[in-house]
Write a protein that holds these residues in place. Sequence first.
Motif, short mmCIF file in Angstrom:
data_model
loop_
_atom_site.label_atom_id
_atom_site.label_comp_id
_atom_site.label_asym_id
_atom_site.label_seq_id
_atom_site.Cartn_x
_atom_site.Cartn_y
_atom_site.Cartn_z
N VAL A 100 0.79 -1.14 -0.02
CA VAL A 100 -0.14 -0.20 0.12
C VAL A 100 0.87 1.25 -0.07
CG1 VAL A 100 -1.61 1.21 1.39
CG2 VAL A 100 -1.93 -1.16 1.05
N GLU A 128 -8.08 -5.89 4.53
CA GLU A 128 -8.67 -4.42 4.41
C GLU A 128 -8.26 -3.51 5.54
OE1 GLU A 128 -12.91 -5.95 2.41
OE2 GLU A 128 -12.65 -5.99 4.72
N SER A 129 -7.60 -4.23 6.52
CA SER A 129 -7.18 -3.19 7.83
C SER A 129 -5.98 -2.51 7.05
CB SER A 129 -6.91 -4.31 9.04
OG SER A 129 -5.72 -5.02 8.64
N GLY A 172 -5.68 -1.31 4.00
CA GLY A 172 -6.18 -0.65 2.90
C GLY A 172 -6.05 -1.51 1.58
N GLN A 229 -7.58 -4.02 -1.14
CA GLN A 229 -8.98 -4.71 -1.47
C GLN A 229 -8.87 -6.01 -1.32
OE1 GLN A 229 -10.28 -3.42 -5.34
NE2 GLN A 229 -11.46 -5.23 -5.74
N ARG A 248 -4.61 -1.64 -8.03
CA ARG A 248 -4.27 -1.39 -6.47
C ARG A 248 -3.67 -2.84 -6.15
NH1 ARG A 248 -9.74 -0.17 -3.18
NH2 ARG A 248 -8.20 -0.57 -1.39
#
Length: 546
Positions: free
Chosen positions: A449, A495-496, A498, A500, A522
């Motif tokens: 990320v 998801e924590s 960020g 997908q 992403r």
Amino acid sequence: MNIESPQVAVMTGGDALVQGLKTHGVDTVFALPGAQIYGFTDALARNTDSIRVVGARHEQTSAYMAFGYARSTGKAGVFSVVPGPGILNASAAMLTAHGCNAPVLAITGDVMSSFKDRGRGQLHELPRQLEILQGIGKWAAHIEQPADTSWKVARAFQEMSSGRQGVVSLQASWDFFTRQGAVQHQAALPLQPNPPVDLDKIDDAAQLLKNAKSPMIFVGSGALDASTEVQQLAEVLGAPVVSFRGGRGVVADDHPLGFTVASGAKLWAQTDVAIVIGSRFELLDIRWRHRPAGLKLIRIDIDPTEVRRIDANVSIIADAAEAAQALTESVLRTGVPKHRTDEIAAVKATAEEDIQSIQPQLSYLKVIREVLPRDGFFIEEISQVGFTSIFGFPVYKPRTLVTSGHQGTLGFGFPTALGVKVANPDKAVISICGDGGFLFAAQELATAVQYGINLVTVVFNNNAYGNVYRDQQETFAGRLLGSELVNPDFVKFAESFGVQAMRVSSPVQLKTALEQAFAADRPVLVEVTVPRGSDSSPWKFLHPNF
């Protein structure tokens, strides 16, 4: 030469290192900063216009990313971590890279020069660190002064990239990186010359092949840059080309002569001449074991120590491409063996049918291959799907399947795939993990990320170290110890950070998820739920004589 000469400048050791990397065309460094290398990371920070720096949450990941970068491109992968525990954390990845003949440069620190070799226990002190680095890789050196830097960097690149490629290391004392000195620029050194092709031995090999009825070619990592020449030799001989791990894609799997170990094993018993190019050839005495009666062995390898490890009828120490080309020309002069096109096609088709019994792995691999572009990268892992991919995932181009080679390093896949994606930002890259291996470096979702590394990661979750679980069930009367796992909710976990995330439970669902993932631009994680113990064992194709 006077100090004002454009070839000489006063600079810190850290700046001299960065200058040396630029001289050798390095555009990316994977670095995890720390006290002993502050001077180097600061020099990198002042040169981000020419060298991209990618961080990590663990030293091992820095080294694995460098491995992925190198393996997928053939260019040098460079990483830097602190000494002692930092370099030891990275050592598993270094060992993996070296075993796969990947050109990787490790840069690390050492204790202050005034404390070196005194055993005073300064921060991160590792006794005989240089000896350890020399044992892990191909070459290692300590840089004493900034004035030594340009030469040592040039030597490191020369050693790393000449002959059989591998891991090299440079270390320097803590204070070296901020100490100033006069540094003379050193241009890149020429690579050490390849051993000349012994044409007499080439002709000896051609004589063996002239009367061969069932020749077969075996390729490893040493043949990755000889795809054209190997395919030409195969077509002249009408010989299947078998790749186990490192040589996958040297001849595409959809070429009539492109064979996996599953199809190669079916022709092994009748093979009369084996041509081994750039491979350790572990199939001979580790995997398949039973050598066909009267087998003649031709080995081509750039490393003279490698050809001494297995007795051969003809050993040719040379570059794979040069030797394969010379052998093709000699075979054309000497005589071409009779082709067995129909038999080879039938064997390949039968093997393809046989491996379909390995489920659900083959069904998942099939949809991955359908979605992944022909030139996309597939990074396997020590997992049930990863093992099956060795023979069950079609590969079409060299370097597009990345494995941990003979080291079989659990947990290598995800962090290595990050490096592959950094090196190939415009290509599709997919990381295939088991739940156990993924959690070795799962925190690096944060790295993906932070640095915009748009990797697609598929985690097959069977709540087990699947291979260990099966072995304990079948070989040790079901006495389970440490093979059953308790996992997080991987979707919420991703998801924590960020990322997908999606969860699927069938090949059809996976195909849809992957189409969405590759379109997302992403980082994406897809969890595939698999009931514990439901995977078929792939080992009858990997170790058929066990």
